[in-house]
Design an enzyme around this catalytic site. Structure first.
Site, PDB file in Angstrom:
ATOM      1  N   LYS A 142       0.845  -1.197   0.000  1.00 16.97           N
ATOM      2  CA  LYS A 142       0.000   0.000   0.000  1.00 16.97           C
ATOM      3  C   LYS A 142       0.881   1.248   0.000  1.00 16.97           C
ATOM      4  O   LYS A 142       1.889   1.308   0.716  1.00 16.97           O
ATOM      5  CB  LYS A 142      -0.903  -0.018   1.243  1.00 16.97           C
ATOM      6  CG  LYS A 142      -1.935   1.107   1.292  1.00 16.97           C
ATOM      7  CD  LYS A 142      -2.831   0.951   2.520  1.00 16.97           C
ATOM      8  CE  LYS A 142      -3.881   2.040   2.625  1.00 16.97           C
ATOM      9  NZ  LYS A 142      -4.728   1.905   3.840  1.00 16.97           N
ATOM     10  N   SER A 197      -9.701   1.915   2.952  1.00 19.06           N
ATOM     11  CA  SER A 197      -8.833   2.646   2.059  1.00 19.06           C
ATOM     12  C   SER A 197      -7.816   1.786   1.319  1.00 19.06           C
ATOM     13  O   SER A 197      -7.236   2.233   0.338  1.00 19.06           O
ATOM     14  CB  SER A 197      -8.098   3.726   2.854  1.00 19.06           C
ATOM     15  OG  SER A 197      -7.234   3.130   3.810  1.00 19.06           O
ATOM     16  N   SER A 240      -9.700  -0.480   7.272  1.00 17.13           N
ATOM     17  CA  SER A 240      -9.194  -0.371   5.901  1.00 17.13           C
ATOM     18  C   SER A 240      -8.487  -1.579   5.321  1.00 17.13           C
ATOM     19  O   SER A 240      -8.201  -1.598   4.130  1.00 17.13           O
ATOM     20  CB  SER A 240      -8.264   0.833   5.770  1.00 17.13           C
ATOM     21  OG  SER A 240      -9.043   1.990   5.615  1.00 17.13           O
TER      22      SER A 240
END
Ligand code: GLN
Length: 493
Positions: A80, A155, A179
């Protein structure tokens, strides 16, 4: 050609170690898939194929020389874009970090590299991890591989979509209020948030420091366990990391769970926003557990209804403080607008922040600044902290009675892109079942649990007491093996 994307990371690691297939071939295979499919879903916002192949060659050489490496050595993965990667752009999905190239690796990244995993790129995310749909990235929207009109969640939407579409067997996300677990649920993969402090946050760009935690996503629970094994442990560079021994997460995966007590969170299962198909998935999991000799017990988290409000005060308060550092001088982006003559520095900062941050991030900074300001601090921030303690206490009481708790991960399967963009509160309410674990610092895992009638993934969530990842993974593994989930990769048509 064998379809490598249909194999688990553990399986790929085993084949690479046995030299049935090389890491280079494996990495090239996934890079080819990225090349063919990423433009359709935009799971990765940066791909570094050349470096990935170099890292793979190095692993192959070491294996050839007879070195014994970690079980996942040579396996490709995505990271990420909120984790600092030395020499590789790290944007956090924000324009304000455009051009920022970290001079160091996050501890998590360092550990993955030394275990021989092969990062192929960075995964897209909501700006500074604020959001639940990956529509808040300054670099583009990520789509759900199961239905391109739907969100992958957020997210860590890029991380979940990358695994679901078979672009990488493992990805690393972060979970501040859900997330990792929420996008894992909406994309039909496993995603785990470990206990707060279990994985070092050093080099993880902070959103809400008391809630942020790194966590892995993959198809199978054993892949999650192996990745956690690499990531877990004390780090003196993170003062909140726990100086506790790291158990062996893979060893007890298949231990029998007969006699265990699993709680069903009534407030979650009976919530009015819960989709009937999601509820049915939780009930299926319940039956499977009962078949394995588990005693199911009703448990209550009476303060559930306050968890979203408490989270949406605490997280923005911390964010407003953490994001003060982006003002056009230290990192990335600086506005090119002409500064005002009477206050050149301040106007440069205002311009840089106005142009560099997106709307959701601005909303949170304003909310947080407001709630922390004199006169409001007691009424909002302090009150939210008190609610946080009550929520932690609810979990403690539940875990007096049971070993782990079961419930939904999200109220509904994946929703349509754009559907909640104009109504932030609707977006926030999707976090109802996930924020509790963050507020209480507990581990949780989302497991795929079949599909709804339109073919979208369904999921269930398990949560455990602090530092009881071994038990959590054991129950998760048994559920997955008992047939709650068949490994699936979305076919992008
Ligand atoms: N959806 C939540 C939020 O927007 C959770 C985000 C996260 O876990 N990073 O704050």
């Amino acid at each position: 050609m064998t379809r490598l994307e249909l194999q688990s990371a553990t399986e790929l690691g085993r084949k690479i170690a046995a030299r049935e297939i090389s890491s280079r071939e494996t990495t090239q295979y996934f890079l080819d898939r990225v090349e063919a499919l990423n433009s359709r879903i935009f799971a990765l916002n940066l791909v570094d194929g050349q470096r990935a192949l170099e890292l793979s060659d190095n692993i192959d050489k070491r294996l050839q020389a007879g070195e014994s490496l970690s079980p996942l050595a040579g396996v490709p993965m995505a990271i990420k874009d909120v984790l600092c990667t030395r020499g590789i752009a790290t944007t956090c999905g924000s324009r304000i970090l455009n051009g920022f190239v970290p001079p160091y690796d996050a501890t998590a990244v360092e550990k993955l590299l030394s275990a021989g995993l092969v990062p192929i790129g960075k995964s897209n995310m909501d700006e500074f991890a604020m959001g639940g749909s990956t529509e808040n990235s300054a670099y583009g929207v990520t789509r759900n591989p199961w239905n391109l009109a739907c969100t992958p969640g957020g997210s860590s939407g890029g991380a979940a979509a990358a695994v679901a579409a078979g672009l990488a067997p493992i990805s690393i996300g972060t979970d501040t209020g859900g997330s990792v677990r929420q996008p894992a649920a909406l994309c039909g993969v496993c995603g785990m948030k470990p206990t707060y402090g279990r994985i070092s946050r050093y080099g993880l760009v902070a959103f809400a420091s008391s809630l942020d935690q790194i966590g892995p996503l993959a198809h199978r629970v054993e892949d999650i366990a192996s990745t956690l094994q690499i990531l877990a442990g004390y780090d003196q560079r993170d003062s909140t990391s726990l100086n506790e021994p790291v158990p062996e997460y893979c060893k007890q995966l298949d231990a029998p769970i007969k006699g265990l007590r699993v709680g069903v969170i009534r407030e979650h299962l009976e919530h009015e926003s819960l989709d009937p198909e999601v509820r049915a998935a939780v009930e299926r999991a319940q039956l499977l557990l009962e078949d394995m000799g588990v005693t199911m017990v009703d448990v209550h988290l009476p303060h559930t209804k306050y968890s979203v409000p408490a989270y949406y005060l605490i997280a923005p308060c911390e964010a407003s403080s953490n994001l003060a550092r982006y003002e056009g001088t230290h990192y990335g982006f600086r506005s090119s607008a002409a500064p005002q003559a009477d206050s050149p520095l301040e106007s440069m900062m205002v311009n840089s922040r106005s142009e560099g941050f997106g709307n959701e991030v601005k909303r949170r900074i304003m909310l947080g600044t407001f709630a922390l300001s004199a006169g409001y601090y007691d009424a909002y921030y302090k009150k939210a902290l008190r609610v946080r303690r009550l929520i932690a206490q609810d979990y403690r009481s539940a875990f007096d009675k049971v070993d782990v708790v079961l419930g939904p991960t999200t109220p509904t399967p994946a929703f349509k892109l754009g559907e909640k963009l104009d109504d932030p509160v609707q977006m926030y309410l999707c976090d109802l079942f996930t924020v509790g674990a963050n507020l209480a610092g507990l581990p949780g895992i989302s497991l795929p649990a079949g599909q709804d009638e339109t073919g979208l993934p369904l999921a269930v969530q398990l949560q455990a007491p602090a530092l009881d990842e071994v038990q959590l993974l054991n129950v998760a593994y048994q559920l997955q093996t008992a047939g709650l989930f068949q490994q699936q990769v979305a076919e992008l048509s």
